[in-house]
Design a protein around this motif. Structure first.
Motif, mmCIF file in Angstrom:
data_model
loop_
_atom_site.group_PDB
_atom_site.id
_atom_site.type_symbol
_atom_site.label_atom_id
_atom_site.label_comp_id
_atom_site.label_asym_id
_atom_site.label_seq_id
_atom_site.Cartn_x
_atom_site.Cartn_y
_atom_site.Cartn_z
ATOM 1 N N VAL B 11 -2.798 6.252 0.099
ATOM 2 C CA VAL B 11 -2.771 7.526 -0.621
ATOM 3 C C VAL B 11 -2.775 8.636 0.426
ATOM 4 O O VAL B 11 -3.581 8.603 1.364
ATOM 5 C CB VAL B 11 -4.008 7.663 -1.537
ATOM 6 C CG1 VAL B 11 -4.085 9.071 -2.143
ATOM 7 C CG2 VAL B 11 -3.977 6.615 -2.641
ATOM 8 N N VAL B 120 -7.351 5.383 6.002
ATOM 9 C CA VAL B 120 -8.149 6.409 5.336
ATOM 10 C C VAL B 120 -8.403 6.102 3.855
ATOM 11 O O VAL B 120 -8.988 6.914 3.155
ATOM 12 C CB VAL B 120 -7.532 7.819 5.497
ATOM 13 C CG1 VAL B 120 -7.500 8.222 6.958
ATOM 14 C CG2 VAL B 120 -6.147 7.889 4.882
ATOM 15 N N ASP B 121 -7.978 4.914 3.383
ATOM 16 C CA ASP B 121 -8.327 4.538 2.007
ATOM 17 C C ASP B 121 -9.615 3.701 1.981
ATOM 18 O O ASP B 121 -10.627 4.116 1.431
ATOM 19 C CB ASP B 121 -7.161 3.848 1.281
ATOM 20 C CG ASP B 121 -6.545 2.696 2.061
ATOM 21 O OD1 ASP B 121 -7.034 2.385 3.177
ATOM 22 O OD2 ASP B 121 -5.582 2.085 1.559
ATOM 23 N N ASP B 122 -9.607 2.531 2.637
ATOM 24 C CA ASP B 122 -10.827 1.708 2.616
ATOM 25 C C ASP B 122 -11.800 2.086 3.737
ATOM 26 O O ASP B 122 -12.946 1.632 3.733
ATOM 27 C CB ASP B 122 -10.496 0.214 2.631
ATOM 28 C CG ASP B 122 -9.719 -0.207 3.858
ATOM 29 O OD1 ASP B 122 -10.002 0.304 4.953
ATOM 30 O OD2 ASP B 122 -8.814 -1.051 3.731
ATOM 31 N N ASP B 123 -11.340 2.893 4.704
ATOM 32 C CA ASP B 123 -12.184 3.338 5.822
ATOM 33 C C ASP B 123 -12.880 2.177 6.546
ATOM 34 O O ASP B 123 -13.983 2.347 7.070
ATOM 35 C CB ASP B 123 -13.243 4.350 5.344
ATOM 36 C CG ASP B 123 -12.662 5.762 5.166
ATOM 37 O OD1 ASP B 123 -11.650 6.060 5.808
ATOM 38 O OD2 ASP B 123 -13.228 6.538 4.370
#
Lengths: 307, 252
Positions: B11, B120-123
């Motif tokens: 995203v 940067v989604d699940d970090d």
């Protein structure tokens, strides 16, 4: 159920994050603490309440060597735990893959011995996961937990299992400072790009000094060269959870807010009343930071506040 | 030197995400997607090494649904030579991703694998380190500078206390930090050209890796909302608030 925690040692001294990781890990079982470094750091580690035993080992400061050392110790433990620091992030996934375990990292809450909460999407969502694997590799966000008390005197055992690294350590480039550790400080003063220059940041540091606070910065301020990289607070920098965060000249980009969401109280000093930071701060003062901050320092000093 | 770069479709980092009301996850349908920013730094680093005459071939790999072709095309437009998509509609854990990438490394035998430091989604910040473990290669995470010389890499890493420099023998795994470089924007002619570059699409299930998740995601919830506070009128008021806060803190 036994827990092995990898201690954080920086420049020969045990880091304050370690006490917090031990306190969090004590919920999982009896804690042994692995210290890489010298006897002084091991003694400091032995004093942390909840530590059953300190294992002292020499190791090269490289991920492959440290994860190799942890791998030799892993069979005796149900949990292998480290702080979600640059060290823990470097070492623990490597260890997990070696052990064929899916790790759970950056844990902010332990709901049960195999149920953990971790933030995703820069802290804009919280994921609760259960981990049914027979053994667990975890990293814990130090700022989300209270520190353990001291006064313990756990035995120290010296290990002699040298593990070599394929890589070589060349040099450390340390940001010298006498200010408190950002990741565990009770008060943090943060500066944004509106501070305007590295000289302007001296003003932020001065306010920090008055309050006995650590100093943080936004990515934009760091990119502009006003503050060193290791002061960066945010999704990709440090995640902090102080009792008090004072945001000076910070608009509050999503990326920065991800780093401060755990702060108990947020104070914003900003020219723009519509800035995102003003929407989430507990207390806002609208105005020019170059006028406000010197006055604030003077007022605080007049009140005899000196920490 | 041959470089493999792993890229992820996520995203877009400027999108304000929305947690699904049923707690099953984050809404990703109908949301703008793009290449994970850290992956862009990794691609840029590979292209710069090629431009300096230090890399002969750049292969870019992504794992995900058919639509991940987009991010591979972006990398090809930035200067990579060919792409591989390991196609799957399943949401994979980082260990499974690392195992799939290890298979690609076995086939391609790159001297250097570049990844972003985290998605940067699940970090998570796992895959580079796991891939290094599975391929038994040395790793340098959070790289802000990469220099190649004499079959070894000198990498400067961003760490909590500042920076450190390490020296790794090739083959090695390096993950990119923000400060490694400024990724280029691919110009339109490059984007057009990228469409004619080779892109192999292979089902992820064909690699003989067990992709079953190990963890169970029980729920995804929004963080506690902060309520808007009050606006003060003067510096004295602010000083009083701060002093009261500190007194309360010290009383504990």
């Amino acid at each position: 159920m036994s827990v092995l925690v990898l201690a954080e040692v920086d420049n020969g001294a045990l880091s304050p994050a370690t006490g917090r990781i031990v306190a969090a890990s004590a919920e999982l079982g009896a804690v042994d603490l692995l210290v890489l470094g010298d006897a002084a750091a091991a003694q400091a580690a032995a004093a942390i309440a909840g530590v059953q035993k300190v294992l002292l080992a020499a190791s090269e400061p490289m991920a492959d060597a440290i994860s190799g050392l942890l791998e030799t110790l892993a069979p005796s433990y149900t949990y292998l735990v480290a702080a979600a620091s640059t060290l823990g992030k470097d070492v623990m996934p490597r260890l997990a893959a070696r052990l064929d375990i899916q790790p759970v990292t950056d844990i902010v809450a332990i709901e049960s011995p195999n149920r953990f909460v971790r933030p995703i999407y820069a802290g804009n969502a919280l994921e609760t996961v259960s981990d049914p694997q027979p053994r667990h590799v975890l990293t814990i966000r130090a700022s989300a937990f209270r520190p353990a008390s001291g006064g313990n005197a756990a035995p120290v055992e010296t290990l002699s299992t040298p593990v070599a690294s394929a890589a070589r350590f060349i040099a450390a480039h340390r940001t010298e400072s006498d200010i408190p550790d950002l990741a565990t400080a009770q008060i943090v003063v943060g500066g944004g790009v509106s501070v305007g220059s590295a000289d302007g940041f001296k003003l932020i540091e001065q306010l920090g000094k008055t309050l006995g606070a650590a100093v943080g910065a936004t990515r934009a301020a760091v990119d502009a060269g006003y503050a060193p990289n290791d002061w960066q607070v945010g999704q990709t920098g440090k995640i902090i959870a102080p009792d008090l965060y004072i945001a000076v000249g910070i608009s509050g980009a999503l990326q920065h807010l991800a780093g401060i969401q755990g702060a108990k109280k947020i104070v914003a000093i900003n020219t723009d009343a519509e800035a995102p930071i003003a929407k989430i701060a507990d207390v806002v003062l609208i105005g020019d930071l170059f006028e406000i901050v010197p006055q604030l320092i003077a007022e605080l000093e007049n009140q005899g506040l000196k920490r | 030197m041959k470089i493999l770069v792993a890229v992820k479709r996520v995203v877009d980092h400027n999108v304000r995400i929305r947690v699904r009301p049923d707690g099953s996850g984050v809404e990703t349908s109908g949301v703008r997607m793009s290449m994970n920013p850290f992956c862009k730094h990794a691609v840029e680093a590979a292209v710069q090494l090629a431009e300096a005459g230090q890399a002969s071939e750049i292969v870019v790999v992504s794992i995900g649904p058919k639509a991940s072709n987009d991010v591979i095309l972006t990398a090809l437009a930035m200067g990579a030579q060919r792409g591989i998509l390991l196609e799957t509609d399943a949401s994979l854990e980082t260990l499974a991703i690392a195992k799939l990438l290890a298979k690609v490394v076995e086939e391609e035998q790159p001297d250097l694998v570049l990844l972003g430091k985290q998605a940067v989604d699940d970090d998570s910040n796992h895959v580079g380190q796991m891939l290094a473990a599975l391929t038994n290669r040395p790793q340098a995470t959070f790289a802000s500078e990469i220099k190649l010389g004499d079959g070894r890499l000198e990498v400067t890493r961003e760490v909590d206390y500042g920076r450190e420099t390490v020296n790794l023998p090739l083959p090695a795994i390096v993950t990119a930090d923000l400060r490694l470089n400024t990724p280029r924007n691919a110009a339109l002619p490059m984007v057009m050209k990228a469409r004619s570059k080779p892109l192999a699409v292979r089902p992820a299930a064909d690699f003989g890796v067990d992709l079953t998740p190990r963890l169970a995601v029980e729920k995804v919830s929004p963080p506690a909302e902060r309520v808007t506070g009050r606006t003060l009128g003067s510096v004295s008021e602010l000083a009083a608030v701060i002093a009261a806060e500190i007194n309360a803190m010290e009383a504990i």
